[in-house]
Design a protein around this motif. Structure first.
Motif, PDB file in Angstrom:
ATOM      1  N   GLY A   1      46.892  49.862  36.707  1.00 33.29           N
ATOM      2  CA  GLY A   1      48.137  50.219  37.376  1.00 33.29           C
ATOM      3  C   GLY A   1      48.172  51.710  37.641  1.00 33.29           C
ATOM      4  O   GLY A   1      47.309  52.463  37.187  1.00 33.29           O
TER       5      GLY A   1
ATOM      6  N   CYS B   1      49.342  40.549  41.216  1.00 34.43           N
ATOM      7  CA  CYS B   1      50.274  41.575  40.733  1.00 34.43           C
ATOM      8  C   CYS B   1      51.391  40.978  39.890  1.00 34.43           C
ATOM      9  O   CYS B   1      52.352  41.670  39.558  1.00 34.43           O
ATOM     10  CB  CYS B   1      50.886  42.323  41.909  1.00 34.43           C
ATOM     11  SG  CYS B   1      49.705  43.181  42.952  1.00 34.43           S
TER      12      CYS B   1
ATOM     13  N   THR C   1      43.862  44.574  33.219  1.00 33.14           N
ATOM     14  CA  THR C   1      44.752  45.020  34.293  1.00 33.14           C
ATOM     15  C   THR C   1      44.595  46.520  34.536  1.00 33.14           C
ATOM     16  O   THR C   1      44.081  47.257  33.694  1.00 33.14           O
ATOM     17  CB  THR C   1      46.227  44.741  33.956  1.00 33.14           C
ATOM     18  OG1 THR C   1      46.605  45.507  32.798  1.00 33.14           O
ATOM     19  CG2 THR C   1      46.475  43.261  33.710  1.00 33.14           C
TER      20      THR C   1
ATOM     21  N   GLN D   1      48.100  45.154  37.989  1.00 39.14           N
ATOM     22  CA  GLN D   1      47.343  44.198  38.787  1.00 39.14           C
ATOM     23  C   GLN D   1      46.086  43.773  38.049  1.00 39.14           C
ATOM     24  O   GLN D   1      45.490  44.549  37.292  1.00 39.14           O
ATOM     25  CB  GLN D   1      46.978  44.826  40.132  1.00 39.14           C
ATOM     26  CG  GLN D   1      46.352  43.864  41.119  1.00 39.14           C
ATOM     27  CD  GLN D   1      46.265  44.474  42.513  1.00 39.14           C
ATOM     28  OE1 GLN D   1      46.444  45.668  42.704  1.00 39.14           O
ATOM     29  NE2 GLN D   1      45.990  43.648  43.502  1.00 39.14           N
TER      30      GLN D   1
END
Length: 202
Positions: A104, A11, A102, A133
């Motif tokens: 989120g 994260c 990523t 993340q």
């Protein structure tokens, strides 16, 4: 009672970039194991949501750990990964950036999905804590399942709109005991006294 909340590298909490080539589940597991191995006092590990995946491997074989408290957590068998618990599609409250590698939570859906039962001031500040993340964590399997060897309590959040209660109850069957609370995804924010009392009772 002292407590520690290890930073999860996937994260970006450890100052390392996430993304396709960044930290994933192994780095998260290593960060938590490092903290657990640093002490010798009897320890209760509290895992929330994705933290259940990390804890399954991180708490395995750590002598001082005497109990696992799993709050709305994913609870994998050895060889399972986070992606095994989905329906094959991206949850509507998530945003995926394939170029960055990523994902989120969509800010506009944060409160209604995860914090609908929290006080307005908690809801107002929640967006400041959002982090993206590494998508790597979704497909990386765990190599251990600590809940198979350790006493465990599963805390089902019956009003959770993020991790479906139906799925939580399936995971709860793997735990030693089950407590159900009429709460959303973050009961430690909406009903902190209830979570505190449960933790102190273990």
């Amino acid at each position: 009672m002292p407590s520690v909340a290890p930073a999860l590298p996937s994260c970006g909490e450890a100052g390392l970039p996430g993304g396709a080539g960044g930290p994933g589940l192994p780095e998260d597991v290593a960060a938590v194991r490092q903290v657990l191995q640093a002490g010798d006092e009897p320890t209760v590990v509290v895992a929330h949501s994705y933290g259940g995946v990390v804890t399954a491997e991180a708490a395995a074989g750590i002598g001082p750990v005497r109990h696992l408290l799993l709050i709305s957590s994913y609870l994998p068998e050895v060889g399972q990964s986070l992606s095994d618990f989905g329906d094959g599609g991206l949850a509507p409250f998530l945003d995926l950036d394939p170029d960055a590698g990523t994902f989120g939570v969509r800010p506009e859906l944060l409160v209604d999905t995860f914090l609908q039962d929290c006080d307005p001031d908690v809801q107002a500040r929640a967006g400041d804590h959002l982090a993206r993340q590494s998508v790597r964590v979704t497909g990386q399997p765990v190599a251990a399942a600590a809940w198979q060897q350790l006493p465990s309590t599963y805390h089902v959040c019956a009003q959770d709109r993020g991790t479906p209660p139906r799925l939580q109850r399936e995971f709860a069957r793997r735990a030693g005991s089950v407590v159900e609370l009429d709460a959303g995804h973050h009961p430690f924010l909406s009903q902190p006294a209830a979570v505190r009392d449960l933790l102190l009772s273990l």
